[in-house]
Design a protein around this motif. Structure first.
Motif, PDB file in Angstrom:
ATOM      1  N   LYS A  72      12.219  -2.941  35.112  1.00 33.14           N
ATOM      2  CA  LYS A  72      11.188  -2.042  35.642  1.00 33.14           C
ATOM      3  C   LYS A  72      11.716  -1.078  36.700  1.00 33.14           C
ATOM      4  CE  LYS A  72       7.446  -5.243  34.563  1.00 33.14           C
ATOM      5  NZ  LYS A  72       6.271  -6.002  35.047  1.00 33.14           N
ATOM      6  N   LYS A  73      12.958  -0.653  36.522  1.00 35.27           N
ATOM      7  CA  LYS A  73      13.535   0.372  37.386  1.00 35.27           C
ATOM      8  C   LYS A  73      13.697   1.658  36.584  1.00 35.27           C
ATOM      9  CE  LYS A  73      16.102  -3.137  39.935  1.00 35.27           C
ATOM     10  NZ  LYS A  73      17.421  -3.741  40.200  1.00 35.27           N
ATOM     11  N   PHE A  74      13.610   2.769  37.268  1.00 31.74           N
ATOM     12  CA  PHE A  74      13.778   4.072  36.641  1.00 31.74           C
ATOM     13  C   PHE A  74      15.024   4.745  37.213  1.00 31.74           C
ATOM     14  CE2 PHE A  74       9.348   3.099  36.161  1.00 31.74           C
ATOM     15  CZ  PHE A  74       8.925   3.733  35.006  1.00 31.74           C
ATOM     16  N   VAL A  75      15.768   5.418  36.355  1.00 27.41           N
ATOM     17  CA  VAL A  75      16.926   6.193  36.803  1.00 27.41           C
ATOM     18  C   VAL A  75      16.727   7.639  36.362  1.00 27.41           C
ATOM     19  CG1 VAL A  75      19.418   6.534  36.640  1.00 27.41           C
ATOM     20  CG2 VAL A  75      18.480   4.211  36.687  1.00 27.41           C
ATOM     21  N   HIS A  76      16.776   8.538  37.328  1.00 28.93           N
ATOM     22  CA  HIS A  76      16.597   9.964  37.066  1.00 28.93           C
ATOM     23  C   HIS A  76      17.936  10.664  37.260  1.00 28.93           C
ATOM     24  CE1 HIS A  76      15.176  14.143  38.348  1.00 28.93           C
ATOM     25  NE2 HIS A  76      14.775  14.015  37.104  1.00 28.93           N
ATOM     26  N   ILE A  77      18.420  11.315  36.217  1.00 33.17           N
ATOM     27  CA  ILE A  77      19.684  12.052  36.269  1.00 33.17           C
ATOM     28  C   ILE A  77      19.355  13.534  36.180  1.00 33.17           C
ATOM     29  CG2 ILE A  77      21.967  12.343  35.225  1.00 33.17           C
ATOM     30  CD1 ILE A  77      21.419   9.642  33.745  1.00 33.17           C
ATOM     31  N   GLU A  78      19.790  14.290  37.166  1.00 32.20           N
ATOM     32  CA  GLU A  78      19.461  15.718  37.187  1.00 32.20           C
ATOM     33  C   GLU A  78      20.696  16.551  37.495  1.00 32.20           C
ATOM     34  OE1 GLU A  78      16.066  18.755  38.908  1.00 32.20           O
ATOM     35  OE2 GLU A  78      16.442  16.872  39.973  1.00 32.20           O
ATOM     36  N   SER A  79      20.930  17.528  36.640  1.00 33.03           N
ATOM     37  CA  SER A  79      22.048  18.445  36.808  1.00 33.03           C
ATOM     38  C   SER A  79      21.561  19.708  37.514  1.00 33.03           C
ATOM     39  CB  SER A  79      22.627  18.791  35.429  1.00 33.03           C
ATOM     40  OG  SER A  79      23.553  19.845  35.526  1.00 33.03           O
ATOM     41  N   LEU A  80      22.054  19.922  38.728  1.00 33.99           N
ATOM     42  CA  LEU A  80      21.759  21.146  39.462  1.00 33.99           C
ATOM     43  C   LEU A  80      22.950  22.096  39.306  1.00 33.99           C
ATOM     44  CD1 LEU A  80      20.310  19.538  42.719  1.00 33.99           C
ATOM     45  CD2 LEU A  80      19.067  20.263  40.668  1.00 33.99           C
ATOM     46  N   ASP A  81      22.823  23.294  39.822  1.00 30.16           N
ATOM     47  CA  ASP A  81      23.923  24.248  39.672  1.00 30.16           C
ATOM     48  C   ASP A  81      25.177  23.801  40.420  1.00 30.16           C
ATOM     49  OD1 ASP A  81      22.546  25.933  37.998  1.00 30.16           O
ATOM     50  OD2 ASP A  81      21.881  27.284  39.596  1.00 30.16           O
TER      51      ASP A  81
END
Length: 226
Positions: A72-81
Motif C-alpha cells: 500500500k505504498k505509492f511511488v511517483h517518478i517524475e522527469s523534470l527538465d
C-alpha cells in the motif's frame, strides 16, 4: 474503466500522505534514459503501474509514472527538465528508508553502468524496459477489468516490442514467454472484444504476466550489473 487507485492518489495521497523524496541528476544519461532506468529500479513483481505518461522529447521533462505496491505504498517518478524526482508515499505506520538508501544507490550505480554500454546494447536494455512497462500496462488493464479489445492489443504490443530485442529473444526462456503471450492473444481474440475481460480468466493471465515480469526484471538487472 475507473482507475480508483489513481483517483485516490490524485485527490488525497499526493497531498496528504507522508512522503519521502530523492532528486537524481541526469548526467551522463538523457532525460528519457534515466526515466526508464528509474522505472525499472523502482519496479518489482509486487509493484503495479497505475499511470504512465511519456514526454515526446527524450531530452526534456514531462514523463511521469505512478507505481503501487502490495504494501500500500505509492511511488511517483517524475522527469523534470533539470532532474528526476522520485517520491514515495506511505501510510503513517509504514515508513521505510529504502528510497533514500537502496533505490538511490542502485539508480546511481546503474546510471553509470548504462552510460558505459555500447550504443546497441544500451538501446536493447532500454527497449527491454519498454517491454517491462508494456507488461505492467497490460496487467493494470486486467486488474481494472477493462474490455478484451484493449487487453488483446496490450498483450500484442508487449509481444511485438519484445520480438525486436535480441537480448530478450536470445535469453533462456524467451521462447516460452512468446508462447505464453501468443496463447493469451489467441484466447483473448476469440472473446467479445467490447465486453470486460472475463473474471474467470483474470487469475491465469495475471499469473502468467507476473511470471514473465519476474523473468524480465532479472534479465534486465543482470545486464545492468555487468
Amino acid at each position: 474503466m475507473e482507475n480508483r487507485l489513481l483517483n485516490q492518489f490524485d485527490s488525497t495521497i499526493s497531498t496528504q500522505w507522508p512522503s519521502q523524496e530523492i532528486v537524481v541528476s541526469y548526467e551522463p544519461l538523457n532525460n528519457k534514459e534515466l526515466f526508464e532506468l528509474a522505472y525499472h529500479t523502482c519496479n518489482s513483481v509486487n509493484m503495479r503501474n497505475i499511470y504512465i505518461k511519456l514526454s515526446l522529447d527524450e531530452n526534456k521533462g514531462g514523463s511521469r509514472a505512478i507505481l503501487y505496491s502490495n504494501t500500500k505504498k505509492f511511488v511517483h517518478i517524475e522527469s523534470l527538465d533539470d532532474n528526476l524526482i522520485i517520491t514515495k508515499f506511505f501510510p503513517e505506520d509504514n515508513k521505510d528508508d529504502k528510497l533514500a538508501t537502496e533505490i538511490k544507490a542502485n539508480l546511481e550505480t546503474r546510471k553509470l553502468v548504462l552510460s558505459t554500454k555500447e550504443k546497441d546494447l544500451k538501446n536493447q536494455i532500454l527497449k527491454s524496459i519498454l517491454v517491462e512497462r508494456k507488461l505492467d500496462e497490460c496487467a493494470n488493464l486486467v486488474m481494472l477489468k477493462d474490455i478484451s479489445r484493449k487487453i488483446y492489443f496490450a498483450i500484442g504490443d508487449a509481444r511485438e516490442s519484445a520480438a525486436v530485442v535480441p537480448i530478450f529473444m536470445q535469453a533462456e526462456g524467451a521462447s516460452l514467454v512468446q508462447l505464453a503471450l501468443n496463447k493469451w492473444m489467441s484466447m483473448t481474440q476469440n472473446l467479445d472484444q467490447e465486453k470486460p475481460f472475463p473474471e474467470n480468466l483474470v487469475p491465469g493471465l495475471l499469473k502468467n504476466l507476473m511470471q514473465i515480469k519476474k523473468w524480465l526484471l532479472n534479465l534486465i538487472s543482470t545486464h545492468l550489473e555487468k
